[in-house]
Design an enzyme around this catalytic site. Sequence first.
Site: not given
Length: 467
Positions: A387, A390
Amino acid sequence: MALAITSSTSIAFSSSSSSSSCTEQGFQLSSTKFPHSDRLHLVSPATLNLSRKRSGSVKALNAEPRRSDTIVPSAATVFAPDVEVKPVEIEDFETLAKDLENASPLEIMDKALQKYGNDIAIAFSGAEDVALIEYAHLTGRPFRVFSLDTGRLNPETYNFFDTVEKHYGIRIEYMFPDSVEVQALVRTKGLFSFYEDGHQECCRVRKVRPLRRALKGLRAWITGQRKDQSPGTRSEVPVVQVDPVFEGMDGGSGSLVKWNPVANVAGNDIWNFLRTMDVPVNSLHTHGYVSIGCEPCTRAVLPGQHEREGRWWWEDAKAKECGLHKGNIKEETVNGDGNSEVHANGSGSDIFNSNDIVSLSRPGMENLLKMEDRKDPWMVVLYAPWCQFCQAMEASYVEFAEKLAGSDMKVGKFRADGDEKAFAHQELHLGSFPTILFFPKHSSRPIKYPSEKRDVDSLMAFVNALR
């Protein structure tokens, strides 16, 4: 659509609002009786088939852009068999993409318009892809623009459409969703069902199907996709490709070509270009909106956040496509520990690696949930290493953990994708990646960090307020 076939060598098609006799598979003759002036004279099947084949060899009209209810040109005439039929030339678009890899957006746009004439159109969403219209304008060639009006756009976007039309002296060709399909969706599931079961169904009705109808009248289309817009889904977008999802006017796989002139251009460079050329832009951009879609599914992003984080913010990062460009989404692979992931950045390595961050397993998270009287409070990030959001907060979270090292506060991480995703959704309030949870000392229920600000000071303020 009325189909008149005469004893001469021409077949004329004219569009009308009642085109129930025309299907995507071919033309069907309606059983309705024709008036005397439209009397039908039958010809042999061989002549009709030959006429159909010849439609692909006629040079398209380079008419000025116009407003219409369909992307299909309003009239076309096909002549047979007095002209020699030439074989269809098959082009290697992979080689063409490599040849144009280092070309400028203006050069790529000029090549696309020169090659397809009136059979290509620019897909305009009302966001920063107005740059495409400016590039097309600079080529000096005629061009067409279409847009999908979902019925749920921001008022600012509608005003922007009008401004663009007046600035360039064009008419945008709007495509609308089927009213019966929209009515069925809303009556069955309500106006905001996408917040509960995902945006795909609503986008399919309001965007994908109207786009499919639009593209059936084209041989190629031009999009504003860029590689840096969404590393998880657009990292390998070529400047030109055979569309892997949609079909063009000839029908069948490979019948539509997609051009992405700004694929290799960074977002900052797009905005520098717009400012330099004094191009009109959507007023929402001045309020923190970067990527703009429908009003209920778009919000402003904060400084430092990725532009796509403002779209469908309640869903996973890898799901942030509406279906218009789903051919870009990479297939999931399964790594050694059973977790599925998308290798968007070409690396399967983990993130949040620090001696001050505890890596929690599924049993560890279950134990943390069961504790009603903890000795120490915990802060835990639920993440997926693929991600980009993230990845973007990794540095601040590591610094946050370093500041709390040696205190009574524990900082941890839990990889919540793959096999752990269902557990994380049910037990840990996972909505999208990353999700940050605070586990107080004397409570079994975790508290979800509500803010999109993930800098160190914001995280510390949240913790200090609850300690």
